[in-house]
Write a protein that holds these residues in place. Structure first.
Motif: not given
Ligand code: ZN
Ligand code: ZN
Length: 355
Positions: A90-103
């Motif tokens: 199994y694999y754990l794949v994590t996607f993150t968004v850049p800080a500018q999108l958080r708000k």
């Protein structure tokens, strides 16, 4: 240790006075549920024993943001997911968004949270199908998580992925090149960026124009970790899937003005964070998901609509799922005096709302 309900009871009235009509209905509902969980406000069941003993058992709120209610659900979820684990790496794949999108995500959770999960999952599915290192159809579980260890808003998507997939014709199980390598991180990150950009342009054009252009030019991050049988990844996620941002044991002090909670930082050290009651509530509430949003979704041949293809995967891997766990038994309290199961002898309705 201070229960979250107690902190909310103390600080919510001032918060409500200050923000009034600007409060989201979902936030109000969550706070009302948590403060009334297992109190007379929700009614109770009355149990009796032959020895004359009577016990009142108050009802739970079953709200997913409630720390008292989430734990049982998480345990059951883990049992169910474990049964589905296939005999592959199994694999754990994590996607993150850049800080500018958080708000922008925080202010538009209903629409954008759902897009995040979907586009992350399909980025993986696209790359797995097209990339020369695999070329197969995936099945996967995707989970949205919105917080960091100190509970700041940081949306990201974890995908638990069985390594391998169905060939185009559905007749073969395609294995990854090695158990240590699944798919290239940079390709996954780029595909996620492209898909999310397109989805925002189409589904939320008014929000899209507010996003700085350079957000789409910088490199995004996808992380791929081999996780063996998949079990450790499920355990890690179970703690988030049905639990709220503040599990009760973390709040250590509340002097009426400031709330202190402890958390573990990325190096595993215990840290304490002291916030005003208002800031604390703000941090907690930003992780209360909108009603109806599914934090966990299955995709590809693990989706509910693909039962036949999952059956095919099991045949190809020559594997049968283990027998289900017994259904959870209905809760019956034990008599504190004679240790016998007590009988339900009555119900206390919830009192009518006072407003
Ligand atoms: Zn509850
Ligand atoms: Zn008894």
């Amino acid at each position: 240790m201070i229960p979250l309900a107690e902190v909310l009871r103390r600080h919510w009235p001032a918060y409500e006075r200050k923000f009034g009509a600007r409060l989201l209905p979902s936030h109000r509902r969550a706070v009302q549920a948590i403060v009334s969980c297992r109190t007379p406000a929700l009614g109770a069941q009355l149990f009796g024993c032959g020895c004359g003993r009577r016990e009142l058992v108050y009802h739970s709120c079953n709200h997913r943001a409630c720390p008292q209610c989430g734990h049982a659900d998480a345990t059951e979820w883990l049992h169910r997911q474990r049964r589905k684990l296939l005999p592959v790496p199994y694999y754990l794949v994590t996607f993150t968004v850049p800080a500018q999108l958080r708000k922008i995500i925080r202010s538009n959770q209903k629409l954008l949270d759902a897009l995040l999960i979907r586009e992350a999952a399909f980025a993986l599915i696209d790359v797995a199908r097209e990339h020369k290192d695999l070329g197969a159809e995936l099945g996967l579980l995707a989970v949205l998580q919105t917080w960091t260890r100190d509970l700041r808003f940081h949306p990201h998507v974890h995908c638990v992925v069985p390594g391998g997939g169905l060939s185009d014709d559905g007749l073969r199980w395609v294995r990854p090149k090695s158990s240590a390598y699944f798919l290239p991180q940079s390709v996954l990150a780029k595909r996620f960026r492209t898909r999310l950009k397109r989805a925002l342009q189409q589904r939320a054009p008014k929000l899209f124009v507010q996003i700085p252009r350079k957000t789409w030019q910088r490199d995004w991050v996808a992380d791929v970790q081999p996780v063996g049988s998949g079990e450790p990844a499920l355990k890690y996620l179970a703690a988030y899937v049905y639990r709220t941002a503040f599990s009760a044991e973390k709040i250590v002090a509340d002097d009426g003005a400031h709330v202190t909670f402890t958390y573990r930082d990325n190096e595993g050290r215990n840290r304490a964070m002291r916030l005003t009651g208002e800031k604390f509530l703000h941090r907690f509430l930003q992780h209360v998901l909108p009603r109806g949003l599914q934090r966990v979704r299955h995709f590809g041949w693990l989706s509910a609509a693909a039962k036949a293809r999952l059956a095919r995967v099991r045949v190809l891997l020559d594997w049968q799922p283990p027998k289900p766990w017994p259904e959870p038994v209905v809760f019956v309290p034990q008599c504190p005096c004679c240790k016998k199961p007590m009988l339900l002898i009555g119900r206390l309705p919830r009192p009518p709302p006072s407003r």
